[in-house]
Design an enzyme around this catalytic site. Structure first.
Site, PDB file in Angstrom:
ATOM      1  N   ASP A 127      45.300  36.430  40.500  1.00 59.78           N
ATOM      2  CA  ASP A 127      45.655  36.089  41.876  1.00 59.78           C
ATOM      3  C   ASP A 127      45.548  37.287  42.804  1.00 59.78           C
ATOM      4  OD1 ASP A 127      47.817  37.122  40.362  1.00 59.78           O
ATOM      5  OD2 ASP A 127      49.268  36.420  41.845  1.00 59.78           O
ATOM      6  N   GLU A 143      50.815  36.955  39.344  1.00 59.55           N
ATOM      7  CA  GLU A 143      51.438  38.279  39.313  1.00 59.55           C
ATOM      8  C   GLU A 143      52.065  38.634  40.652  1.00 59.55           C
ATOM      9  OE1 GLU A 143      51.587  42.720  39.800  1.00 59.55           O
ATOM     10  OE2 GLU A 143      50.473  41.206  40.946  1.00 59.55           O
TER      11      GLU A 143
END
Length: 498
Positions: free
Chosen positions: A82, A149
């Site tokens: 991400d 994350e």
């Protein structure tokens, strides 16, 4: 693909940049990584590697060792899929449908008005390049692509403790080429919520929107010590200064975005009586000049605007308004304590990242970071104390463990020696205040030796994010040399599942 992006594809190492371009073409916000994960799953299976995806969405690919290196220790390469989605106010861009528009600017690669996604796209691209390379000597490899994350690290938190077989973890999510990361802070999400009864405004009140924008922003871990302005704090300061000069009523407030980004903009809608309009303009004009002067070095593009809007119908009661402004103003923000052990290292901080007031409800989102669990708890208590007069509820969640510095481990010595050998200069060994998934993974796999490194990435989590081309080349070279130097497994030969 535009001409500028084609120029990026010609950069060296071409294989890495081509993978970076491929993943940047796919929207990949936190908790929306399905498309990029599918791309990596397809890539792994296409090349015949053992490729799996767990229930959290993490992808694990295993690549057997090259000939002659089967008895080396197994290495885990790890990065997250991400990226943080941020854009300039004047940039027209849809993160849900558009790929990142990147271009080369001298020795740097940037994006056109948005975050670049080098955090952690470069690390992911390097992992894919290692997988694709047929000539690269390497030990048995596991490549772990985690999800989410940037928001809650739920991908790493949800890892099964019996999934991985590796002996060594090379995390590729650091942002300073000359630095080898040996530890990182943990974090805690602190959320404030409450309600209030709205009141109808009498006729004759004028509506205004007060806007704070153009701040530099940045990463709430990497940049928290720089003194950059927090748009939420600046907006509350302005409203407080106005309240000392005239009566106004707060109708709504909206500031910041993600917990891990220093807020770059915030706005509030307020109402004043006709007689107070000149005083409002005078007070805002004077305060804006003072604040811009204070932040001229860190936030040179700071703008403070006051514009008339339609008269609001309802607003916050005056007494509660005063308590809420005081609460937000008293909320801790920025550096709380510097490390007494490691020079220039922030030990504990808080980022007042998001404030939302509308329709009788208010929320304040915080991200507290620290190497010390007790200090995370202490900052959370201070936040609760600040908002107690407003009757708010404070909840803590997403407690991410830190990674205690381990400068004397075998892998730290190995990577340091390799770095000095190929670049003729000693690297800097440091812990960072930002969060890495090493602490989470290390808690599940305590036998792992861990280190993190990466290229020079600047202003991550902001539209000024950029990655240095020459440092990517050095990062890639270091990674290849380290993989070749991984020692043999002294205890037993462990073969990856085929």
């Amino acid at each position: 693909m535009n001409v500028k992006q084609e120029e990026v594809l010609k950069l060296e190492p071409q294989l890495l940049w081509r993978f970076f371009s491929a993943i940047n073409a796919i929207p990949r916000a936190s908790r929306c990584e399905e498309r990029v994960a599918a791309l990596i799953m397809a890539f792994g299976k296409q090349h015949g590697f053992n490729t799996t995806q767990d229930e959290k969405g993490n992808v694990l690919i295993r690549k057997p060792a090259t000939a002659g290196m089967e008895n080396r220790k197994t290495v885990l390469l790890q990065g997250h899929l991400d990226m943080v989605h941020q854009k300039n106010a004047d940039t027209s861009f849809n993160f849900d449908t558009q790929g990142i528009e990147m271009y080369q600017d001298g020795d740097w690669v940037r994006a056109n008005g948005t975050t670049l996604g080098a955090d952690n796209g470069i690390g992911v691209a390097a992992m894919l390049a290692v997988l694709a390379s047929e000539a690269l000597p390497h030990p048995p490899l596991e490549l772990l692509f985690t999800v989410d994350e940037e928001v809650g690290a739920t991908g790493a938190m949800g890892l099964s403790p019996d999934l991985l077989q590796s002996d060594i973890l090379l995390n590729l999510d650091s942002e300073d080429e000359q630095q080898l990361t040996t530890g990182c802070a943990g974090s805690l999400d602190v959320t404030v919520s409450g309600t209030y009864e709205q009141e109808y405004l009498p006729e004759g009140w004028q509506g205004y929107r007060l806007v704070v924008m153009g701040l530099t922003g940045g990463h709430s871990g990497v940049d928290i010590h720089t003194g950059r302005g927090n748009a939420n704090k600046i907006l509350i300061r302005l409203l407080t200064l106005v309240s000392e000069a005239l009566e106004f009523r707060l109708c709504s407030l909206d500031g910041g975005s993600m917990r891990n980004a220093i807020p770059r903009s915030a706005s509030a809608v307020l109402a004043v009586q006709q007689a107070g309009i000149p005083v409002l303009h005078e007070r805002i004009l004077a305060a804006a000049a003072t604040i811009r002067g204070e932040f001229v070095n860190t936030d040179p593009k700071l703008e403070i605007r006051l514009e008339a809007v339609m008269p609001p119908v309802r607003a916050m009661p005056a007494g509660f308004q005063q308590r809420l402004l005081q609460a937000i103003g008293a909320c801790p923000n920025g550096v709380y304590r510097m490390s007494p052990v490691m020079e220039h290292l922030v030990q504990t901080s808080n980022n007042l990242s998001r404030v939302l007031v509308e329709d009788g409800a208010f929320h304040a989102l915080n991200l507290t970071r620290s190497f010390i669990e007790g200090e995370k708890d202490e900052v959370a208590r201070l936040i609760a104390h600040a908002f107690a007069p407003a009757g708010a509820a404070v909840t803590c969640s997403g407690n991410v463990p830190g990674w205690n510095p381990a400068t004397g481990s075998d892998i730290v010595r190995l990577v340091s020696d390799v770095y000095q050998k190929i670049f003729r200069v000693a690297p800097v060994l440091r812990a960072i205040h930002a969060g890495l998934e090493c602490g989470i993974i290390g808690a599940k796999y305590p036998h792992l030796e861990m280190i993190s490194f990466g290229p020079n990435i600047r202003d991550a989590h902001s539209p000024d994010e950029r990655v240095q081309v020459s440092s990517v080349q050095k990062f890639w070279k270091l990674l290849l040399h380290v993989l070749q130097e991984i020692p043999e497994n002294d205890t037993c030969t462990r073969k990856l599942k085929s």
